[in-house]
Scaffold this motif. Structure first.
Motif, PDB file in Angstrom:
ATOM      1  N   TYR A  27       0.832  -1.202   0.000  1.00 43.77           N
ATOM      2  CA  TYR A  27       0.000   0.000   0.000  1.00 43.77           C
ATOM      3  C   TYR A  27       0.867   1.254   0.000  1.00 43.77           C
ATOM      4  O   TYR A  27       2.021   1.221   0.431  1.00 43.77           O
ATOM      5  N   LEU A  60      -6.042   3.659  11.852  1.00 38.52           N
ATOM      6  CA  LEU A  60      -4.844   2.839  11.674  1.00 38.52           C
ATOM      7  C   LEU A  60      -3.919   2.977  12.871  1.00 38.52           C
ATOM      8  O   LEU A  60      -3.378   1.998  13.389  1.00 38.52           O
ATOM      9  N   GLU A  85       0.520  -3.304   7.576  1.00 36.98           N
ATOM     10  CA  GLU A  85      -0.111  -3.755   6.331  1.00 36.98           C
ATOM     11  C   GLU A  85      -1.206  -4.783   6.603  1.00 36.98           C
ATOM     12  O   GLU A  85      -2.208  -4.820   5.875  1.00 36.98           O
ATOM     13  N   ARG A 124      -4.160  -2.739   7.350  1.00 35.30           N
ATOM     14  CA  ARG A 124      -4.719  -2.144   6.131  1.00 35.30           C
ATOM     15  C   ARG A 124      -5.397  -3.196   5.259  1.00 35.30           C
ATOM     16  O   ARG A 124      -6.404  -2.910   4.586  1.00 35.30           O
ATOM     17  N   ASN A 125      -4.874  -4.416   5.265  1.00 37.47           N
ATOM     18  CA  ASN A 125      -5.558  -5.509   4.572  1.00 37.47           C
ATOM     19  C   ASN A 125      -6.961  -5.700   5.115  1.00 37.47           C
ATOM     20  O   ASN A 125      -7.941  -5.842   4.365  1.00 37.47           O
ATOM     21  N   ASN A 149      -9.301  -2.884   4.122  1.00 35.61           N
ATOM     22  CA  ASN A 149      -9.730  -2.978   2.727  1.00 35.61           C
ATOM     23  C   ASN A 149     -10.674  -4.142   2.489  1.00 35.61           C
ATOM     24  O   ASN A 149     -11.631  -4.046   1.716  1.00 35.61           O
TER      25      ASN A 149
END
Length: 381
Positions: free
Chosen positions: A270, A281, A340, A343-344, A347
């Motif tokens: 990302y 986050l 990450e 963030r995965n 999403n």
């Protein structure tokens, strides 16, 4: 200064016409609580502002819905010279009025219920609460003796005489209260115990947990546990501190993160993000890797983010604008990999499980969060 009109306009902006907080915001002369403050100029330098020397700018700043930084590092604006330019992090401020009102609403103040304002700062929350429920029911506490004495003097001139206490809330909180509102980020774990002990059975707390932007509210039950929720609302408060300034940042690790090759080198999935400004986050990262410190730099289209941790872990991610970043990581944890994964999840699911989660805070200060099948705890490591 014709402050009443500007205060009235501020009240109209940050409250509703039928709000019980409209009158306190409209009638508190906020400018008197912040006679001097710090602004950061375009070069990133702290510059002193003195209200009396520019009444028009003073009124504009004091009655805008914005936070005013009053102390940077060890230097309070009240004690500064015009050519002083302190370095370091802000260590006190006058919180923006809309957030003060939101925290007071989360606390659900009631007539005759003793309130603890944890984190006096400039005294704005104490002033609003004293106006609504009477100063005799309000106690204000801060670790900084000057903040307490200055706020006490300025509130007194407004006719408010709450009890003012200088103490380190992570060590001891004198008294017992039916309502506690914290406008500093409290540490989960042992540092939260004194605050929980001061909350009376049946009492309610509204706070954030340090290094997160999560507003947690809850009621104290007879078993000593606090049961509540993460509000669908967020706030960024300064961390609690035990001295006149925060401990120095992990400068050695940040220096390492700037230049080292790392034990692991990869291409990130990302774009580089300023984690400190991505509140969900940042909050989820604190739950995943408690204690991580953040850095972020831009130069033209180049963006670089740094993550460091007291255990020696570090990460650096660099890229042009939204290109996939080059990632270097070292130490026992893979901090960028942890970010990450978060963030995965964001999403894949469209949201993180934080906002709206149920919370149970045990007397030892551990915060246990749950939402659906998701479980997490803060303060038990």
């Amino acid at each position: 200064m014709d402050w009443e009109k500007t205060a009235g306009r501020l009240a109209d902006r940050v409250t509703d016409p039928d709000s019980r907080w409209l009158a306190p915001v409209a009638r508190v002369p906020r400018h008197q609580l912040v006679p001097r403050w710090w602004d950061m100029d375009s070069s990133g330098t702290w510059v002193l502002r003195d209200g009396a020397s520019n009444p028009e700018a003073w009124a504009e700043a004091a009655y805008a819905d914005r936070s005013l930084v009053t102390k940077v590092g060890r230097l309070h604006a009240d004690h500064a010279k015009p050519d002083d330019h302190p370095e370091g992090l802000p260590t006190s401020s006058a919180t923006l009025p809309s957030l003060v009102v939101r925290m007071l609403r989360h606390a659900r103040l009631g007539p005759g219920l003793p309130l603890l304002d944890l984190g006096t700062g400039a005294g704005g929350l104490t002033a609003y609460a004293s106006h609504l429920i009477g100063a005799e029911h309000v106690t204000s506490l801060d670790v900084d003796p000057y903040l307490v004495s200055a706020a006490e003097d300025r509130l007194s001139r407004m006719g408010h005489h709450p009890e003012m206490i200088t103490a380190d809330a992570t060590e001891h909180v004198p008294g017992a209260y039916d309502r506690i509102v914290s406008t500093v980020g409290l540490p989960a774990g042992p540092g939260l115990r004194p605050v929980l002990s001061a909350l009376a059975p049946g009492g309610r707390i509204a706070t954030t947990i340090g290094r997160t932007c999560l507003i947690i509210t809850g009621w104290k039950h007879g078993d000593g546990d606090v049961y509540g929720q993460v509000e669908r609302d967020m706030a960024g408060f300064m961390l609690t501190r035990s001295g006149n300034d925060y401990p120095p940042p992990l400068a050695g690790l940040f220096a390492l993160a700037r230049s080292a090759e790392g034990d692991e080198r990869s291409t990130g999935r990302y774009p580089v993000v300023d984690v400190a400004e991505a509140w969900e986050l940042r909050s989820m990262l604190e739950i995943t890797a408690p204690g991580a410190e953040l850095g972020y730099e831009t130069h033209d289209r180049a963006r670089t983010a740094f993550l460091v941790h007291p255990d020696g872990s570090w990460a650096r991610a660099s890229a042009e604008w939204t290109d996939p970043p080059e990632v270097h990581q070292g130490g026992p944890q893979r901090l960028w990999t942890a970010l990450e994964r978060i963030r995965n999840r964001l999403n894949a699911e469209g949201s993180l499980p934080l906002l709206g989660a149920r919370v149970r805070i045990t007397p030892d200060g551990v915060c246990r969060l749950s939402r659906g099948k998701w479980r997490a705890s803060v303060g038990d490591r």
